[in-house]
Design a protein around this motif. Structure first.
Motif, PDB file in Angstrom:
ATOM      1  N   THR A   1       0.837  -1.194   0.000  1.00 12.82           N
ATOM      2  CA  THR A   1       0.000   0.000   0.000  1.00 12.82           C
ATOM      3  C   THR A   1       0.877   1.250   0.000  1.00 12.82           C
ATOM      4  O   THR A   1       1.770   1.378   0.836  1.00 12.82           O
ATOM      5  CB  THR A   1      -0.902   0.019   1.252  1.00 12.82           C
TER       6      THR A   1
ATOM      7  N   GLU B   1       1.259   6.860   3.375  1.00 13.90           N
ATOM      8  CA  GLU B   1       0.770   8.211   3.591  1.00 13.90           C
ATOM      9  C   GLU B   1       1.979   9.125   3.773  1.00 13.90           C
ATOM     10  O   GLU B   1       3.036   8.696   4.241  1.00 13.90           O
ATOM     11  CB  GLU B   1      -0.117   8.247   4.833  1.00 13.90           C
ATOM     12  N   TRP B   2       1.811  10.379   3.391  1.00 13.08           N
ATOM     13  CA  TRP B   2       2.941  11.287   3.472  1.00 13.08           C
ATOM     14  C   TRP B   2       2.471  12.688   3.807  1.00 13.08           C
ATOM     15  O   TRP B   2       1.294  13.014   3.673  1.00 13.08           O
ATOM     16  CB  TRP B   2       3.732  11.297   2.159  1.00 13.08           C
ATOM     17  N   GLN B   3       3.401  13.493   4.282  1.00 13.28           N
ATOM     18  CA  GLN B   3       3.145  14.903   4.552  1.00 13.28           C
ATOM     19  C   GLN B   3       4.304  15.737   4.015  1.00 13.28           C
ATOM     20  O   GLN B   3       5.436  15.259   3.922  1.00 13.28           O
ATOM     21  CB  GLN B   3       3.015  15.154   6.055  1.00 13.28           C
TER      22      GLN B   3
ATOM     23  N   TRP C   1      -1.133  16.952   3.033  1.00 15.54           N
ATOM     24  CA  TRP C   1      -1.296  15.558   3.436  1.00 15.54           C
ATOM     25  C   TRP C   1      -1.635  14.750   2.189  1.00 15.54           C
ATOM     26  O   TRP C   1      -2.495  15.157   1.398  1.00 15.54           O
ATOM     27  CB  TRP C   1      -2.439  15.414   4.440  1.00 15.54           C
ATOM     28  N   GLY C   2      -0.987  13.596   2.009  1.00 15.71           N
ATOM     29  CA  GLY C   2      -1.237  12.802   0.817  1.00 15.71           C
ATOM     30  C   GLY C   2      -1.244  11.317   1.094  1.00 15.71           C
ATOM     31  O   GLY C   2      -0.732  10.841   2.109  1.00 15.71           O
ATOM     32  N   GLY C   3      -1.856  10.574   0.168  1.00 19.31           N
ATOM     33  CA  GLY C   3      -1.879   9.125   0.245  1.00 19.31           C
ATOM     34  C   GLY C   3      -3.284   8.571   0.271  1.00 19.31           C
ATOM     35  O   GLY C   3      -4.253   9.287   0.542  1.00 19.31           O
TER      36      GLY C   3
ATOM     37  N   ARG D   1      -6.501   9.386   2.819  1.00 17.74           N
ATOM     38  CA  ARG D   1      -6.309  10.640   3.529  1.00 17.74           C
ATOM     39  C   ARG D   1      -7.564  11.504   3.529  1.00 17.74           C
ATOM     40  O   ARG D   1      -7.697  12.428   4.340  1.00 17.74           O
ATOM     41  CB  ARG D   1      -5.153  11.426   2.915  1.00 17.74           C
TER      42      ARG D   1
ATOM     43  N   ASP E   1      -5.628  12.869  -2.130  1.00 15.07           N
ATOM     44  CA  ASP E   1      -6.022  11.467  -1.989  1.00 15.07           C
ATOM     45  C   ASP E   1      -6.302  10.915  -3.385  1.00 15.07           C
ATOM     46  O   ASP E   1      -7.163  11.424  -4.094  1.00 15.07           O
ATOM     47  CB  ASP E   1      -7.278  11.355  -1.119  1.00 15.07           C
TER      48      ASP E   1
END
Length: 383
Positions: A177, A180-182, A195-197, A200, A348
């Motif tokens: 998967t 998630e990232w920032q 904020w991404g992924g 989210r 997202d």
């Protein structure tokens, strides 16, 4: 937020059963076709049931089956459910779907649906005129219940299923998967927090609840395409019972809305709602809405807090984080504008599933351009 059950709605011939089965089988989920459950309960085919008992009794059996599936103990957590074409036509069915499902409307052209359905034993596909009228009637029903609307034109079953995988209620088994990232983008007067992924989008509920707890409001700016695709989420974000209330400003989709007249409409709406400087303008859409919304936020009360929720490929990789905001004049594009960084950006990939295939390809072309400019590393990653 993604509910435990992913329900597929749509007119006959939209591919609900084929897509649902492909999605469930490829990711190890349970799959249920609601028509199959009704047939097993009644001990006869759908066609025979319509002929001998009528559609009204069929709908009653269908509703009972839906209620049993969604209320079983333990609550299903990894279920893909293909609804019947008319399942959402009753108020109780819509309430059940709203409380226990993420509902996806598979949009299909009426002519395509007819070509797939004519000559079959489907009881409601025996007359062309009646079929056309029913398709028109059902569109409003699907729009009212859907959390997402996916245009299936030009997409085969595997590609539709691949898009819907982003909405599955838990990480896919036996797959990696994406993390998630920032990130942060520092402007002259503001730091944009990004904020991404996958998944989210669930942060929006948390953020809106935090605003309400502080006595602040979220006013949403979007367009007609997004309202059709994500009606329920927009209502929740703005704390509304219906889209027609004042917390959501809806403009016509397309470049023609990126004007001073549209900006004036937004300013007037904000003024009528007595929006304060600590309230937030939440812009949900692609580049056009993002540019216009950023311009409105930059100019109303000399600057409102701005959140960007980009829903196109180009907006996610470029325009939502760049800080360039503007409107068009008759003499050219982007002639009136400024630089204004959003406080928050939410990226997202699930928000891309509603895009027509051609628009996704166009956006990926922009990504490829960046890769060519940045060097071999990104190109290899994309491959």
């Amino acid at each position: 937020m993604v509910a435990p059950v992913l329900a597929l709605a749509g007119f006959m011939g939209s591919g609900k059963t084929s897509v649902g089965r492909a999605l469930a089988e490829s990711h190890g989920y349970e799959f249920v076709d609601l028509d199959d459950v009704v047939v097993a309960d009644a001990g006869m085919s759908v066609e025979r049931m319509f002929a001998e008992r009528g559609e009204r009794e069929f709908r009653q059996l269908e509703l009972a089956a839906l209620r049993r599936i969604l209320r079983r103990d333990p609550t299903p957590s990894t279920l893909v459910l293909a609804l019947g074409g008319g399942t959402p036509s009753t108020a109780e069915a819509r309430e059940l779907l709203a409380s226990g499902c993420t509902t996806v409307w598979l949009c299909v052209d009426e002519q395509v649906a007819w070509e797939r359905s004519q000559g079959t034993t489907r009881p409601l596909a025996q007359d062309r005129a009646s079929f056309r009228a029913l398709a028109k009637e059902r569109r409003a029903v699907y729009a009212s219940v859907a959390d997402w609307a996916v245009d299936t034109a030009g997409l085969d079953i595997p590609r539709i299923a691949a898009r819907l995988a982003a909405l599955l209620p838990r990480p896919l088994p036996n797959t990696v998967t994406p993390a998630e990232w920032q990130a942060e983008v520092r402007g002259a007067d503001c730091v944009s927090h990004i904020w991404g992924g996958p998944g989210r989008g669930g942060l929006l509920t948390q953020w809106s609840q935090e605003l309400w707890a502080q006595g602040r409001r979220a006013v949403v700016l979007t367009d007609t395409n997004i309202v059709q695709c994500r009606r329920r989420e927009l209502k929740q974000l703005a704390g509304l019972e219906a889209i027609g209330e004042h917390g959501v400003v809806v403009l016509p989709a397309g470049e023609t809305s990126k004007t001073l007249d549209s900006a004036r409409t937004c300013w007037d709406t904000l003024a009528k709602q007595r929006v304060h400087r600590d309230d937030v303008l939440v812009v949900v859409g692609g580049g056009v809405v993002g540019d216009l919304g950023g311009f409105v936020a930059a100019t109303y009360l000399r600057g409102l807090p701005l959140w960007q929720i980009p829903t196109s490929v180009v907006a996610q990789v470029d325009s939502s984080v760049g800080g360039k905001v503007a409107v068009n004049l008759d003499y050219g594009k982007n002639l009136v504008g400024t630089f204004y960084q959003p406080q928050r950006v939410l990226v997202d990939p699930a928000y891309l599933i509603t895009l027509p295939d051609a628009e996704v390809r166009n956006g990926l072309g922009e990504v490829l351009k960046y890769a060519l400019l940045m060097g071999e590393g990104l190109l290899e990653h994309l491959e």
